[in-house]
Design a protein around this motif. Structure first.
Motif, PDB file in Angstrom:
ATOM      1  N   MET A 180      16.403   1.018  12.171  1.00  0.00           N
ATOM      2  CA  MET A 180      15.558   0.405  11.142  1.00  0.00           C
ATOM      3  C   MET A 180      14.723   1.441  10.388  1.00  0.00           C
ATOM      4  SD  MET A 180      16.270  -2.792  11.090  1.00  0.00           S
ATOM      5  CE  MET A 180      14.995  -3.822  10.454  1.00  0.00           C
ATOM      6  N   THR A 181      14.273   2.473  11.080  1.00  0.00           N
ATOM      7  CA  THR A 181      13.497   3.496  10.375  1.00  0.00           C
ATOM      8  C   THR A 181      14.368   4.231   9.359  1.00  0.00           C
ATOM      9  OG1 THR A 181      13.879   5.096  12.146  1.00  0.00           O
ATOM     10  CG2 THR A 181      11.833   3.820  12.240  1.00  0.00           C
ATOM     11  N   ASP A 182      15.675   4.267   9.583  1.00  0.00           N
ATOM     12  CA  ASP A 182      16.581   4.866   8.604  1.00  0.00           C
ATOM     13  C   ASP A 182      16.550   4.087   7.298  1.00  0.00           C
ATOM     14  OD1 ASP A 182      17.285   6.739  10.458  1.00  0.00           O
ATOM     15  OD2 ASP A 182      19.261   5.893  10.890  1.00  0.00           O
ATOM     16  N   LEU A 183      16.465   2.755   7.404  1.00  0.00           N
ATOM     17  CA  LEU A 183      16.394   1.908   6.219  1.00  0.00           C
ATOM     18  C   LEU A 183      15.103   2.176   5.444  1.00  0.00           C
ATOM     19  CD1 LEU A 183      17.501  -0.332   4.420  1.00  0.00           C
ATOM     20  CD2 LEU A 183      16.482  -1.993   5.989  1.00  0.00           C
ATOM     21  N   VAL A 184      14.009   2.331   6.172  1.00  0.00           N
ATOM     22  CA  VAL A 184      12.732   2.643   5.524  1.00  0.00           C
ATOM     23  C   VAL A 184      12.862   3.949   4.750  1.00  0.00           C
ATOM     24  CG1 VAL A 184      10.303   3.234   5.899  1.00  0.00           C
ATOM     25  CG2 VAL A 184      11.368   1.395   7.240  1.00  0.00           C
ATOM     26  N   TYR A 185      13.389   4.957   5.407  1.00  0.00           N
ATOM     27  CA  TYR A 185      13.547   6.271   4.776  1.00  0.00           C
ATOM     28  C   TYR A 185      14.444   6.176   3.536  1.00  0.00           C
ATOM     29  CZ  TYR A 185      14.652  11.157   4.025  1.00  0.00           C
ATOM     30  OH  TYR A 185      14.814  12.395   3.442  1.00  0.00           O
ATOM     31  N   THR A 186      15.572   5.489   3.673  1.00  0.00           N
ATOM     32  CA  THR A 186      16.532   5.378   2.579  1.00  0.00           C
ATOM     33  C   THR A 186      15.930   4.650   1.388  1.00  0.00           C
ATOM     34  OG1 THR A 186      18.367   5.392   4.140  1.00  0.00           O
ATOM     35  CG2 THR A 186      18.831   4.530   1.952  1.00  0.00           C
ATOM     36  N   GLN A 187      15.211   3.566   1.656  1.00  0.00           N
ATOM     37  CA  GLN A 187      14.608   2.824   0.551  1.00  0.00           C
ATOM     38  C   GLN A 187      13.525   3.636  -0.143  1.00  0.00           C
ATOM     39  OE1 GLN A 187      15.574   0.225  -1.157  1.00  0.00           O
ATOM     40  NE2 GLN A 187      13.862   0.700  -2.501  1.00  0.00           N
ATOM     41  N   LEU A 188      12.694   4.298   0.619  1.00  0.00           N
ATOM     42  CA  LEU A 188      11.666   5.136   0.011  1.00  0.00           C
ATOM     43  C   LEU A 188      12.290   6.268  -0.794  1.00  0.00           C
ATOM     44  CD1 LEU A 188       9.012   5.250   2.865  1.00  0.00           C
ATOM     45  CD2 LEU A 188       8.830   4.067   0.668  1.00  0.00           C
ATOM     46  N   GLN A 189      13.371   6.799  -0.302  1.00  0.00           N
ATOM     47  CA  GLN A 189      14.088   7.866  -1.019  1.00  0.00           C
ATOM     48  C   GLN A 189      14.607   7.348  -2.368  1.00  0.00           C
ATOM     49  OE1 GLN A 189      17.591   9.410   1.015  1.00  0.00           O
ATOM     50  NE2 GLN A 189      16.933  11.484   0.522  1.00  0.00           N
ATOM     51  N   ALA A 190      15.142   6.118  -2.388  1.00  0.00           N
ATOM     52  CA  ALA A 190      15.630   5.528  -3.640  1.00  0.00           C
ATOM     53  C   ALA A 190      14.485   5.289  -4.618  1.00  0.00           C
ATOM     54  CB  ALA A 190      16.367   4.225  -3.345  1.00  0.00           C
ATOM     55  N   THR A 191      13.351   4.829  -4.104  1.00  0.00           N
ATOM     56  CA  THR A 191      12.181   4.617  -4.959  1.00  0.00           C
ATOM     57  C   THR A 191      11.727   5.934  -5.573  1.00  0.00           C
ATOM     58  OG1 THR A 191      11.440   2.712  -3.677  1.00  0.00           O
ATOM     59  CG2 THR A 191       9.752   3.874  -4.954  1.00  0.00           C
ATOM     60  N   ILE A 192      11.618   6.949  -4.742  1.00  0.00           N
ATOM     61  CA  ILE A 192      11.176   8.272  -5.221  1.00  0.00           C
ATOM     62  C   ILE A 192      12.146   8.833  -6.247  1.00  0.00           C
ATOM     63  CG2 ILE A 192      10.810  10.672  -4.506  1.00  0.00           C
ATOM     64  CD1 ILE A 192       9.663   9.429  -1.836  1.00  0.00           C
ATOM     65  N   ALA A 193      13.444   8.674  -6.018  1.00  0.00           N
ATOM     66  CA  ALA A 193      14.447   9.185  -6.963  1.00  0.00           C
ATOM     67  C   ALA A 193      14.314   8.507  -8.325  1.00  0.00           C
ATOM     68  CB  ALA A 193      15.855   8.994  -6.396  1.00  0.00           C
TER      69      ALA A 193
END
Length: 193
Positions: free
Chosen positions: A1-14
C-alpha cells in the motif's frame, strides 16, 4: 500500500512540475489575472462554474476572492454558479442539466465580467453552453481544463490546459493555479499584502 502512496504522489509531482516548467501557462495565468483585476476594478465580477470536483473548485476559488487568500483586504466580486440548489434544481427540471450554467450566465453576466469555466475534459455540455452564452454577452471567457483543451478551447479567450489526462492530477494542478490566480489578482489590486 505504501507503494501506491509513493506512486500517486510521484504522479502529482510530475504533473505539477510540467505546469511549473511551461512558460505559456504562466503567461496565460498572468493575463487571466490582469483581465480579472481590471473587471473587478471597474465594478464587474468573476463568475465561476464546474461539475463535480470542479464545482468544489469553483466554490473554493470564489471563497478565496470574497473572503481572503493570504491577508485581510476588501472583498472581491466573485460568484460560484454551483451553489444555489433552488436555481440548480429548477433549471435542471425545467431546461435540463445542459442549461445549468448557461441560464445563470444569462441572468448574472454582463459585458466586462469574466467567466471562468472549469472542466477537466473540456467537453462538458453545460460548460460549453455557458461559455457560448458568456461570449454572446460580451464577457471575457476563461477555461481551465486538461491536456488538449477539449471543445471548450474554441470558446475561451484564455485557456489553461494542464498537461495530463488523469482527472485527479488535473484537478490538483487546477487548485494550485486557482490559488495563484487569486494571489495575482490580490497583488494587482492591493500590492504586496
Amino acid at each position: 500500500m505504501t507503494d501506491l502512496v509513493y506512486t500517486q504522489l510521484q504522479a502529482t509531482i510530475a504533473t505539477m512540475q510540467a505546469v511549473q516548467a511551461d512558460p505559456a501557462i504562466h503567461r496565460t495565468l498572468v493575463e487571466i489575472a490582469r483581465q480579472t483585476a481590471e473587471a473587478m476594478q471597474t465594478g464587474h465580477k468573476l463568475l465561476v462554474a464546474g461539475n463535480g470536483g470542479s464545482a468544489a473548485d469553483a466554490q473554493h476559488l470564489v471563497a478565496e476572492f470574497v473572503v481572503r487568500l493570504k491577508a485581510n483586504r476588501a472583498a472581491l466580486r466573485a460568484v460560484a454558479l454551483t451553489t444555489d440548489t433552488s436555481i440548480l434544481t429548477a433549471i435542471g427540471n425545467d431546461f435540463g442539466a445542459d442549461a445549468l450554467f448557461e441560464r445563470q450566465v444569462e441572468a448574472l453576466g454582463q459585458p466586462g465580467d469574466v467567466f471562468l469555466a472549469i472542466s477537466t475534459s473540456g467537453s462538458s455540455p453545460n460548460i460549453l453552453r455557458a461559455l457560448a452564452r458568456a461570449r454572446e454577452q460580451g464577457m471575457f471567457t476563461v477555461g481551465f481544463t486538461g491536456q488538449g483543451g477539449g471543445r471548450m478551447a474554441a470558446l475561451c479567450d484564455c485557456l489553461i490546459a494542464v498537461p495530463s489526462n488523469v482527472t485527479m492530477n488535473i484537478q490538483e494542478a487546477h487548485l494550485s493555479l486557482e490559488h495563484t490566480l487569486c494571489l495575482l489578482v490580490e497583488r494587482i489590486l492591493f500590492g504586496e499584502l
